[in-house]
Scaffold this motif. Structure first.
Motif, PDB file in Angstrom:
ATOM      1  N   LEU A   1     -53.535  36.899 105.595  1.00 23.56           N
ATOM      2  CA  LEU A   1     -53.434  36.308 106.925  1.00 23.56           C
ATOM      3  C   LEU A   1     -52.580  35.053 106.830  1.00 23.56           C
ATOM      4  O   LEU A   1     -52.933  34.114 106.113  1.00 23.56           O
ATOM      5  N   HIS A   2     -51.459  35.046 107.552  1.00 21.02           N
ATOM      6  CA  HIS A   2     -50.633  33.839 107.655  1.00 21.02           C
ATOM      7  C   HIS A   2     -51.178  33.040 108.833  1.00 21.02           C
ATOM      8  O   HIS A   2     -50.788  33.241 109.983  1.00 21.02           O
ATOM      9  N   TYR A   3     -52.085  32.101 108.542  1.00 20.55           N
ATOM     10  CA  TYR A   3     -52.819  31.440 109.623  1.00 20.55           C
ATOM     11  C   TYR A   3     -52.044  30.284 110.244  1.00 20.55           C
ATOM     12  O   TYR A   3     -52.321  29.863 111.355  1.00 20.55           O
ATOM     13  N   ARG A   4     -51.085  29.728 109.524  1.00 20.59           N
ATOM     14  CA  ARG A   4     -50.161  28.690 109.990  1.00 20.59           C
ATOM     15  C   ARG A   4     -50.814  27.338 110.246  1.00 20.59           C
ATOM     16  O   ARG A   4     -50.222  26.319 109.944  1.00 20.59           O
ATOM     17  N   ALA A   5     -51.981  27.295 110.800  1.00 19.74           N
ATOM     18  CA  ALA A   5     -52.722  26.044 110.984  1.00 19.74           C
ATOM     19  C   ALA A   5     -54.190  26.426 111.111  1.00 19.74           C
ATOM     20  O   ALA A   5     -54.522  27.412 111.783  1.00 19.74           O
ATOM     21  N   LEU A   6     -55.073  25.648 110.476  1.00 23.62           N
ATOM     22  CA  LEU A   6     -56.494  25.991 110.512  1.00 23.62           C
ATOM     23  C   LEU A   6     -57.041  26.150 111.929  1.00 23.62           C
ATOM     24  O   LEU A   6     -57.841  27.060 112.184  1.00 23.62           O
TER      25      LEU A   6
ATOM     26  N   VAL B   1     -42.647  38.452  95.704  1.00 21.85           N
ATOM     27  CA  VAL B   1     -43.098  38.380  97.098  1.00 21.85           C
ATOM     28  C   VAL B   1     -43.331  36.906  97.395  1.00 21.85           C
ATOM     29  O   VAL B   1     -44.124  36.254  96.706  1.00 21.85           O
ATOM     30  N   PHE B   2     -42.624  36.382  98.377  1.00 24.52           N
ATOM     31  CA  PHE B   2     -42.806  34.996  98.789  1.00 24.52           C
ATOM     32  C   PHE B   2     -43.839  34.933  99.903  1.00 24.52           C
ATOM     33  O   PHE B   2     -43.816  35.750 100.831  1.00 24.52           O
ATOM     34  N   PHE B   3     -44.743  33.958  99.819  1.00 26.58           N
ATOM     35  CA  PHE B   3     -45.697  33.688 100.881  1.00 26.58           C
ATOM     36  C   PHE B   3     -45.642  32.204 101.233  1.00 26.58           C
ATOM     37  O   PHE B   3     -45.580  31.348 100.340  1.00 26.58           O
ATOM     38  N   ASP B   4     -45.721  31.894 102.521  1.00 37.09           N
ATOM     39  CA  ASP B   4     -45.956  30.514 102.912  1.00 37.09           C
ATOM     40  C   ASP B   4     -47.325  30.077 102.404  1.00 37.09           C
ATOM     41  O   ASP B   4     -48.246  30.895 102.274  1.00 37.09           O
ATOM     42  N   THR B   5     -47.483  28.782 102.132  1.00 32.47           N
ATOM     43  CA  THR B   5     -48.754  28.311 101.573  1.00 32.47           C
ATOM     44  C   THR B   5     -49.907  28.456 102.554  1.00 32.47           C
ATOM     45  O   THR B   5     -51.064  28.575 102.136  1.00 32.47           O
TER      46      THR B   5
ATOM     47  N   ILE C   1     -45.778  36.440  92.639  1.00 31.34           N
ATOM     48  CA  ILE C   1     -46.135  35.874  93.941  1.00 31.34           C
ATOM     49  C   ILE C   1     -45.661  34.428  93.936  1.00 31.34           C
ATOM     50  O   ILE C   1     -46.018  33.655  93.047  1.00 31.34           O
ATOM     51  N   VAL C   2     -44.848  34.064  94.916  1.00 30.12           N
ATOM     52  CA  VAL C   2     -44.188  32.758  94.923  1.00 30.12           C
ATOM     53  C   VAL C   2     -44.609  31.973  96.159  1.00 30.12           C
ATOM     54  O   VAL C   2     -44.562  32.498  97.282  1.00 30.12           O
ATOM     55  N   VAL C   3     -45.027  30.730  95.944  1.00 27.73           N
ATOM     56  CA  VAL C   3     -45.336  29.813  97.042  1.00 27.73           C
ATOM     57  C   VAL C   3     -44.701  28.466  96.710  1.00 27.73           C
ATOM     58  O   VAL C   3     -44.319  28.206  95.569  1.00 27.73           O
ATOM     59  N   ILE C   4     -44.591  27.622  97.733  1.00 24.54           N
ATOM     60  CA  ILE C   4     -44.069  26.277  97.523  1.00 24.54           C
ATOM     61  C   ILE C   4     -45.240  25.331  97.277  1.00 24.54           C
ATOM     62  O   ILE C   4     -46.246  25.363  97.991  1.00 24.54           O
ATOM     63  N   GLY C   5     -45.103  24.474  96.261  1.00 26.02           N
ATOM     64  CA  GLY C   5     -46.084  23.430  96.003  1.00 26.02           C
ATOM     65  C   GLY C   5     -45.468  22.083  96.308  1.00 26.02           C
ATOM     66  O   GLY C   5     -44.397  21.757  95.795  1.00 26.02           O
ATOM     67  N   GLN C   6     -46.106  21.326  97.166  1.00 20.75           N
ATOM     68  CA  GLN C   6     -45.529  20.058  97.599  1.00 20.75           C
ATOM     69  C   GLN C   6     -46.658  19.090  97.920  1.00 20.75           C
ATOM     70  O   GLN C   6     -47.788  19.500  98.180  1.00 20.75           O
ATOM     71  N   THR C   7     -46.358  17.824  97.923  1.00 21.00           N
ATOM     72  CA  THR C   7     -47.369  16.812  98.187  1.00 21.00           C
ATOM     73  C   THR C   7     -47.908  16.925  99.613  1.00 21.00           C
ATOM     74  O   THR C   7     -47.363  17.634 100.441  1.00 21.00           O
TER      75      THR C   7
ATOM     76  N   PHE D   1     -37.606  38.233 112.216  1.00 14.06           N
ATOM     77  CA  PHE D   1     -38.831  38.155 111.425  1.00 14.06           C
ATOM     78  C   PHE D   1     -39.415  36.751 111.485  1.00 14.06           C
ATOM     79  O   PHE D   1     -38.721  35.780 111.784  1.00 14.06           O
ATOM     80  N   ASN D   2     -40.685  36.654 111.155  1.00  9.95           N
ATOM     81  CA  ASN D   2     -41.270  35.392 110.739  1.00  9.95           C
ATOM     82  C   ASN D   2     -41.051  35.293 109.230  1.00  9.95           C
ATOM     83  O   ASN D   2     -41.191  36.290 108.517  1.00  9.95           O
ATOM     84  N   ALA D   3     -40.722  34.109 108.746  1.00  5.80           N
ATOM     85  CA  ALA D   3     -40.425  33.939 107.320  1.00  5.80           C
ATOM     86  C   ALA D   3     -41.676  33.619 106.506  1.00  5.80           C
ATOM     87  O   ALA D   3     -41.571  33.094 105.400  1.00  5.80           O
ATOM     88  N   GLY D   4     -42.851  33.955 107.018  1.00  8.50           N
ATOM     89  CA  GLY D   4     -44.097  33.674 106.300  1.00  8.50           C
ATOM     90  C   GLY D   4     -44.292  34.497 105.054  1.00  8.50           C
ATOM     91  O   GLY D   4     -45.043  34.099 104.158  1.00  8.50           O
TER      92      GLY D   4
END
Length: 329
Positions: free
Chosen positions: A250-255, A103-107, A8-14, A179-182
């Motif tokens: 759930l790819h919520y995108r913004a709280l 499997v890539f997921f957006d954070t 499972i792959v996600v991006i980690g960033q500041t 597609f959405n790239a989430g």
């Protein structure tokens, strides 16, 4: 479970993304305590394409992510960087272990169940169908959907007709593979990543005439993604519907969008995970998380909407939240 082991792959960033990564990792731990899959947090490194250090520098956040089972994987930004941060998801793939399914997921993803329950067919990639017709944006007297998409398939030597959904009428955006790239997956990250990179750079730097006047930001990854998936033998919905973007994640995108649209049980899961000892001590340092979860602004967003009669399109939901002064990200 018949699904082979995968990463499972996600991006980690500041900044915001590091807090989203913490919530993702904590929700994954809660939803799948016996998880076999490895959680990889791919981290862009400082370099000439960044004006600042994009990596996660806060030691408490790093320690928490590692305690939640994450492995950090650094990667270099050679083509996108700060100018197009969505390109992180492309370049990160080239640093992943060759030949290991991913499997890539957006954070900005909340796990509700074990992703290993999803019967991934890693030979037939697909991506999130939770999307709207954001691209292309044909002009009145310019090329239409068919001409724009066909020019891209022709550029890469792909069969355009086999990508179409014949149930949808000519010119309707859902007729075309989009597609959405989430989230997306494949059997080898380097094969997928190299093709993703090649296609994205060609579209950015040398677009066909029918594409040249179309907006590329922020859509470049979502323009290239269906071409990559089609070229690798994938397509629409190669896994059962209702799992990712459903009962599993759930790819919520913004709280604020989560509070506006999600079922009550999902909101309760979010808040329970966020308030886990050790997790909340980190998450509360991010103002939007603190205000939405602990200071009642999530409940105020929720009160603006009837979950059984939500506005369409999504931009109408965002606009109502903004008008109420509650859009926090």
């Amino acid at each position: 479970m018949g699904t082979p082991p995968f990463n499972i792959v996600v991006i980690g960033q500041t900044a915001r993304i590091q807090f989203e990564a913490v919530l993702l990792a904590a929700s994954l731990r809660a939803a799948a305590p016996g998880l076999r899959a490895r959680l990889i947090v791919a981290e862009p490194q400082p370099g000439p394409l960044w004006e600042y250090d994009p990596s996660i520098r806060d030691e408490a956040t790093r320690a928490l992510l590692e305690g939640l089972g994450a492995t950090f994987l650094p990667f270099e930004s050679r083509h996108f960087g700060q100018d197009y941060a969505y390109g992180n998801k492309i370049e990160a793939l080239l640093a992943l272990p060759e030949g290991e399914p991913f499997v890539f997921f957006d954070t900005d993803t909340l796990f509700l169940d074990n992703p290993e329950s999803v019967p991934f067919d890693f030979d037939r990639p697909c991506a999130s169908m939770r999307r709207e017709g954001t691209w292309p944006q044909p002009e009145l007297y310019g090329p239409g959907h068919t001409e724009i998409w066909a020019s891209l398939y022709d550029r890469f030597g792909l069969d355009f007709d086999s990508s179409l959904d014949p149930a949808m009428p000519e010119g309707h955006w859902e007729r075309y593979l989009y597609f959405n790239a989430g989230w997306f997956f494949y059997r080898c990250p380097r094969v997928f990543g190299q093709r993703f990179l090649d296609y994205a750079l060609e579209i950015r730097d040398n677009p066909p005439p029918a594409v040249a006047l179309q907006p590329m930001r922020p859509w470049l990854d979502q323009i290239a993604l269906p071409l990559v998936i089609h070229s690798l033998g994938g397509g629409r919905q190669t896994i059962p519907p209702g799992l990712l973007d459903g009962s599993v994640s759930l790819h919520y995108r913004a709280l604020p969008l989560l509070y506006a649209t999600a079922p009550e049980a999902t909101v309760e899961r979010l808040e329970a995970v966020a308030r886990t000892p050790g997790v909340w001590e980190v998450l509360r340092r991010h103002g939007p998380f603190r205000r939405m979860i602990a200071e009642g602004e999530g409940a105020r967003v929720r009160a603006l909407f009837d979950r059984d009669d939500l506005p369409r399109p999504e931009e109408a939901i965002r606009a109502r939240i903004r008008d109420a002064g509650l859009w926090l990200r």
